[in-house]
Design a protein around this motif. Structure first.
Motif, short mmCIF file in Angstrom:
data_model
loop_
_atom_site.label_atom_id
_atom_site.label_comp_id
_atom_site.label_asym_id
_atom_site.label_seq_id
_atom_site.Cartn_x
_atom_site.Cartn_y
_atom_site.Cartn_z
N PRO A 8 -37.50 -33.74 2.37
CA PRO A 8 -36.48 -34.78 2.26
C PRO A 8 -35.35 -34.38 1.32
O PRO A 8 -35.58 -33.73 0.30
N VAL A 9 -34.13 -34.76 1.68
CA VAL A 9 -32.98 -34.48 0.82
C VAL A 9 -33.12 -35.27 -0.48
O VAL A 9 -32.83 -34.78 -1.57
N THR A 10 -33.56 -36.50 -0.37
CA THR A 10 -33.78 -37.34 -1.55
C THR A 10 -35.27 -37.57 -1.69
O THR A 10 -35.87 -38.27 -0.88
N VAL A 11 -35.86 -36.94 -2.70
CA VAL A 11 -37.28 -37.13 -2.93
C VAL A 11 -37.46 -38.31 -3.88
O VAL A 11 -36.50 -38.84 -4.43
N GLY A 12 -38.71 -38.69 -4.07
CA GLY A 12 -38.98 -39.79 -4.99
C GLY A 12 -39.07 -41.13 -4.30
O GLY A 12 -38.96 -42.16 -4.92
N LYS A 13 -39.25 -41.11 -2.97
CA LYS A 13 -39.39 -42.39 -2.28
C LYS A 13 -40.69 -43.08 -2.71
O LYS A 13 -40.80 -44.29 -2.64
N SER A 14 -41.68 -42.28 -3.15
CA SER A 14 -42.88 -42.87 -3.69
C SER A 14 -42.64 -43.32 -5.11
O SER A 14 -41.97 -42.66 -5.88
N SER A 15 -43.18 -44.48 -5.47
CA SER A 15 -42.97 -45.01 -6.81
C SER A 15 -43.80 -44.28 -7.85
O SER A 15 -43.66 -44.53 -9.03
N PHE A 16 -44.66 -43.35 -7.42
CA PHE A 16 -45.56 -42.70 -8.35
C PHE A 16 -45.03 -41.37 -8.86
O PHE A 16 -45.48 -40.89 -9.89
N THR A 17 -44.09 -40.75 -8.20
CA THR A 17 -43.66 -39.42 -8.59
C THR A 17 -42.31 -39.09 -8.00
O THR A 17 -41.91 -39.63 -6.98
N GLU A 18 -41.58 -38.17 -8.65
CA GLU A 18 -40.32 -37.69 -8.11
C GLU A 18 -40.55 -36.45 -7.26
O GLU A 18 -39.64 -35.99 -6.58
N ARG A 19 -41.73 -35.88 -7.34
CA ARG A 19 -42.06 -34.73 -6.51
C ARG A 19 -42.58 -35.20 -5.15
O ARG A 19 -42.85 -36.37 -4.96
N LEU A 20 -42.69 -34.29 -4.22
CA LEU A 20 -43.31 -34.63 -2.94
C LEU A 20 -44.78 -34.93 -3.18
O LEU A 20 -45.45 -34.25 -3.95
N SER A 21 -45.27 -35.96 -2.52
CA SER A 21 -46.67 -36.34 -2.70
C SER A 21 -47.51 -35.86 -1.53
O SER A 21 -47.10 -35.92 -0.37
N CYS A 22 -48.70 -35.38 -1.86
CA CYS A 22 -49.61 -34.81 -0.86
C CYS A 22 -50.96 -35.49 -0.99
O CYS A 22 -51.56 -35.52 -2.07
N LEU A 23 -51.44 -36.05 0.11
CA LEU A 23 -52.71 -36.78 0.12
C LEU A 23 -53.77 -36.00 0.90
O LEU A 23 -53.52 -35.53 2.01
N PHE A 24 -54.97 -35.90 0.30
CA PHE A 24 -56.13 -35.33 0.98
C PHE A 24 -57.12 -36.46 1.25
O PHE A 24 -57.38 -37.30 0.39
N SER A 25 -57.68 -36.47 2.47
CA SER A 25 -58.62 -37.54 2.81
C SER A 25 -59.63 -37.08 3.84
O SER A 25 -59.28 -36.40 4.81
N GLY A 26 -60.87 -37.48 3.63
CA GLY A 26 -61.88 -37.31 4.66
C GLY A 26 -61.69 -38.37 5.73
O GLY A 26 -60.79 -39.21 5.64
N CYS A 27 -62.53 -38.34 6.75
CA CYS A 27 -62.44 -39.34 7.83
C CYS A 27 -63.83 -39.89 8.09
O CYS A 27 -64.78 -39.14 8.29
N SER A 28 -63.95 -41.20 8.09
CA SER A 28 -65.24 -41.85 8.33
C SER A 28 -65.49 -42.04 9.81
O SER A 28 -64.59 -41.86 10.64
N CYS A 29 -66.72 -42.40 10.13
CA CYS A 29 -67.08 -42.67 11.53
C CYS A 29 -66.49 -43.99 12.02
O CYS A 29 -66.26 -44.17 13.21
N ARG A 30 -66.26 -44.90 11.08
CA ARG A 30 -65.69 -46.20 11.46
C ARG A 30 -64.26 -46.02 11.92
O ARG A 30 -63.44 -45.41 11.25
#
Length: 202
Positions: A8-30
């Motif tokens: 993104p040209v303008t980062v910081g859309k997340s209220s938690f950081t000015e850097r790009l945010s990266c999420l890791f997640s498992g996946c459940s059977c549900r």
């Protein structure tokens, strides 16, 4: 893999950081519900809350508890929720998604692949979903969050929608070794043992 041209040209859309945010997640059977925020699963709910720029999903791809189809469904839904985000699916091999040792090796390998794709960590703020996947995957989320593999990773809990109140919560509890280390420093400060503190922090 992460596409730098889509940064993104303008980062910081997340209220938690000015850097790009990266999420890791498992996946459940549900199956992740998509009828609205109150009934959505943890991945979609968490993504609405923190608006990650990059999402890595780790479903099981073998055995009786295959969650790859669920990950694909989540990716499809994320395209409408976060159209600018990039979502990658890195399936975990293994007949038994509750086999901690096998799962640990697979998770470490796939996280290493994600790390090589992302490149310089200073450009990212890392997040991990501790509420999706098997109990073993949730435990591994804590293990790898504490490993230092991804510096400063923020842990998240997404509560079941049947409970009242906000579903998304930060997990800020110190790990046992962190607490022990801090307490040791406090004791050494009281004893004016600054040389010992310097050795411990080296």
């Amino acid at each position: 893999p992460y596409d730098e041209s889509k940064r993104p040209v303008t980062v910081g859309k997340s209220s938690f950081t000015e850097r790009l945010s990266c999420l890791f997640s498992g996946c459940s059977c549900r199956v992740e519900q998509v009828s609205g925020e109150k009934s959505e699963g943890s991945i979609l709910t968490l993504c609405r809350a923190i608006s990650p720029d990059i999402i890595y999903l780790f479903p099981s791809s073998e055995g009786k508890s295959v969650t790859l189809h669920n990950a694909e469904r989540v990716k499809h839904e994320l395209a409408s929720i976060l159209p600018d985000a990039q979502c990658s699916i890195l399936p975990l091999k293994g007949e038994d998604p509750t086999d901690f040792e096998t799962l640990s090796r697979e998770f470490r390998e796939k996280l290493g692949r994600a790390a090589s794709e992302l490149g310089d960590f200073k450009n990212f703020a890392f997040h991990i979903n501790c509420s999706s996947g098997t109990q073993q995957m949730a435990a591994l989320a804590y293990v790898f969050a504490n490993s230092g593999m991804f510096p400063g990773v923020q842990r998240w809990q997404c509560r079941d929608p049947k409970f009242p109140g906000d579903r998304v919560r930060k997990i800020d509890t110190l790990f046992l070794e962190e607490h022990t280390f801090v307490e040791k420093i406090k004791r050494n400060i009281d004893a004016y043992a600054f040389a010992t503190i310097a050795d411990d922090c080296a």
